[in-house]
Design an enzyme around this catalytic site. Structure first.
Site, mmCIF file in Angstrom:
data_model
loop_
_atom_site.group_PDB
_atom_site.id
_atom_site.type_symbol
_atom_site.label_atom_id
_atom_site.label_comp_id
_atom_site.label_asym_id
_atom_site.label_seq_id
_atom_site.Cartn_x
_atom_site.Cartn_y
_atom_site.Cartn_z
ATOM 1 C CD GLU A 113 -21.932 -4.831 6.588
ATOM 2 O OE1 GLU A 113 -23.127 -4.589 6.486
ATOM 3 O OE2 GLU A 113 -21.334 -5.649 5.883
ATOM 4 C CB CYS A 127 -13.890 -10.361 7.587
ATOM 5 S SG CYS A 127 -13.628 -9.505 6.067
ATOM 6 C CB CYS A 134 -13.640 1.217 -0.919
ATOM 7 S SG CYS A 134 -12.050 0.505 -1.390
ATOM 8 C CB CYS A 138 -12.649 -3.599 -7.382
ATOM 9 S SG CYS A 138 -11.037 -3.172 -6.697
ATOM 10 C CB CYS A 141 -15.746 -4.879 -5.032
ATOM 11 S SG CYS A 141 -15.853 -4.672 -3.248
ATOM 12 C CB CYS A 363 -15.788 -11.711 -0.602
ATOM 13 S SG CYS A 363 -14.809 -12.801 0.353
HETATM 14 N N1 SAH Z 1 -9.123 -3.480 -0.543
HETATM 15 C C1 SAH Z 1 -8.551 -4.692 -0.048
HETATM 16 C C2 SAH Z 1 -9.335 -5.268 1.096
HETATM 17 C C3 SAH Z 1 -10.712 -5.771 0.723
HETATM 18 S S1 SAH Z 1 -10.609 -7.492 0.642
HETATM 19 C C4 SAH Z 1 -8.385 -5.677 -1.176
HETATM 20 O O1 SAH Z 1 -8.889 -5.416 -2.263
HETATM 21 O O2 SAH Z 1 -7.715 -6.681 -1.004
HETATM 22 C C5 SAH Z 1 -12.085 -7.983 -0.041
HETATM 23 C C6 SAH Z 1 -11.863 -9.220 -0.904
HETATM 24 O O3 SAH Z 1 -13.120 -9.635 -1.459
HETATM 25 C C7 SAH Z 1 -10.978 -8.905 -2.073
HETATM 26 O O4 SAH Z 1 -10.182 -9.966 -2.439
HETATM 27 C C8 SAH Z 1 -11.999 -8.602 -3.121
HETATM 28 O O5 SAH Z 1 -11.429 -8.651 -4.360
HETATM 29 C C9 SAH Z 1 -13.042 -9.672 -2.845
HETATM 30 N N2 SAH Z 1 -14.346 -9.340 -3.412
HETATM 31 C C10 SAH Z 1 -14.848 -8.139 -3.634
HETATM 32 N N3 SAH Z 1 -16.079 -8.210 -4.183
HETATM 33 C C11 SAH Z 1 -16.351 -9.506 -4.320
HETATM 34 C C12 SAH Z 1 -17.494 -10.226 -4.786
HETATM 35 N N4 SAH Z 1 -18.578 -9.597 -5.225
HETATM 36 N N5 SAH Z 1 -17.455 -11.566 -4.748
HETATM 37 C C13 SAH Z 1 -16.360 -12.192 -4.263
HETATM 38 N N6 SAH Z 1 -15.267 -11.574 -3.787
HETATM 39 C C14 SAH Z 1 -15.261 -10.248 -3.826
#
Ligand code: SAH
Length: 395
Positions: A113, A127, A134, A138, A141, A363
């Site tokens: 996306e 974005c 991935c 995390c 996420c 995010c």
């Molecule tokens: N892998 C890289 C790029 C992805 S960035 C990284 O981790 O930085 C995606 C951003 O969204 C990251 O800061 C991640 O921590 C945040 N994110 C992931 N899941 C989320 C959620 N459920 N709610 C809010 N932010 C989230």
């Protein structure tokens, strides 16, 4: 959808039977190389590459007929060899808040996306994804619940920007009143696990005779692949964002498991080696607000201690829930109290307004839902097609 082509074969074989090479997304050196391989006179290669480059990346054309500064015969030859194809968009959604999301197909079962978020900073941010799926897992996420399918190529990353500019009608490139002003590598995937392609894509989108994004307007976010952080800076000159989310190793191991490999001490040593950091080039620390997990005032103070000595701004991200997630978003008051501690210490720490939640574009909400849904839809469609085919065969 890569720009793959067997060039040696293409030069000799019957042109009509050749696969055309897609120039949309190609890098400048690769463009010169392909022109050379096609037999363009060496002394004209650079000139032709610059002409094509301008049409592709400044004007955003999708065919060769409008390339008026190139003689007709040469244009015809280009048309035989090349195409300017955009990727297949399987879904294009617009949120009530103006956020737009494109689900792009990169091959069977390979989708990622791209999300446009208007009114961020001076104007809008795109974005982009660097991988399909991935590897990081995390815990908060949604994208992390999917396995890595593959890295995106540089061209595939660039085409995400082209798709957005098509939709926003931002061709030819202008430096005034752009709707799309910033690129953030905060979509699916870990950019530092695909650094070669990310760096090449950044070269292409920042090239000043084309799409022309200043490197200060390009931000690469990483969960913390420490050894590659200084290299990212040296190779791309982009802005750095770190998905921090916790102030001690125990909690960060849980939330961002790559921390077990590169703990906070090592991460911060690497960050401090990022070139040119200072007041005009700060690192953005992303911190997702998880109720009762990492959102206390004590943790805000720990965060201040951790950031001491690093030119930093902090981006507080209210957690975006997804089905099955074990976390909740912190209360608004808790987030404000947390922000207050940081602000009082002189940090800029905006609270990121969740955008595009209704289309699962916020995010950490990227892709999974739609793909799971799509996979089941696809199975249904396949079954229906099979049944129909069997029915037809039986008639
Ligand atoms: N892998 C890289 C790029 C992805 S960035 C990284 O981790 O930085 C995606 C951003 O969204 C990251 O800061 C991640 O921590 C945040 N994110 C992931 N899941 C989320 C959620 N459920 N709610 C809010 N932010 C989230």
């Amino acid at each position: 959808m890569t720009q793959s082509l067997d060039i040696s074969h293409a030069a000799n074989a019957d042109r009509a039977s050749c696969v055309k090479e897609n120039l949309a997304g190609i890098g400048f050196d690769a463009l010169k190389k392909t022109l050379e391989d096609r037999g363009i006179e060496p002394k004209k290669v650079n000139m032709r590459a610059r002409q094509l480059w301008r049409w592709v990346y400044h004007y955003g054309v999708r065919d060769f007929s409008g390339m008026t500064d190139i003689a007709k015969a040469q244009r015809a030859e280009f048309e035989d060899w090349f195409e300017l194809k955009r990727p297949e968009i399987t879904e294009a959604l617009v949120s009530v808040d103006g956020t737009r999301k494109w689900l792009i197909e990169y091959g069977p079962n390979t989708e990622a996306e791209t999300v446009f978020i208007p009114d961020v900073g001076r104007a809008g941010a795109l974005c982009v994804s660097s991988q399909v799926g991935c590897t990081l897992n995390c815990s908060f996420c949604h994208t992390g619940t999917q396995k890595l399918v593959r890295n995106l190529t540089a061209a595939e990353i660039v085409r995400q920007v082209m798709v957005a500019r098509d939709a926003l009608e931002e061709w030819p490139t202008s430096n005034e009143n752009r709707k799309l002003t910033n690129i953030v590598f905060m979509g699916m995937g870990e950019p530092l696990y695909n650094l070669d392609n990310v760096a090449e894509a950044i070269d292409t989108i920042s090239h000043n005779e084309g799409i022309s994004f200043g490197r200060r307007r390009i931000t690469v976010s990483t969960a913390g692949v420490a050894p590659l952080i200084p290299e990212l800076g040296r190779r791309t000159n982009a802005m750095l964002a770190i998905s921090l989310h916790a102030t001690n190793d125990d909690l960060r191991n849980e939330l961002v498991p790559i921390n077990k490999k590169y703990p906070l001490k090592e991460l911060f040593e690497a960050i401090r080696e990022y070139p040119d950091l200072g007041n005009s080039k700060k690192v953005t620390f992303e911190y997702v607000m998880l109720k009762g997990v990492n959102d206390s005032v004590a943790e805000a103070k720990d965060l201040l201690r951790l950031l001491r000595g690093t030119p930093a701004k902090i981006n507080l991200i209210p957690f975006n829930p997804w089905p099955g997630s074990q976390y909740e978003c912190s209360d608004w008051e808790t987030i404000e109290n947390f922000a207050e501690v940081l602000n009082r210490a002189g940090y800029s720490s905006p609270i990121r307004t969740p955008r595009g939640r209704d289309i699962l574009a916020a995010c950490g909400q990227l892709r999974s839902e739609s793909v799971k849904q799509k996979a089941s839809d696809r199975r249904k469609a396949e079954l229906a097609a099979k049944t129909a085919a069997e029915g037809t065969a039986a008639e």
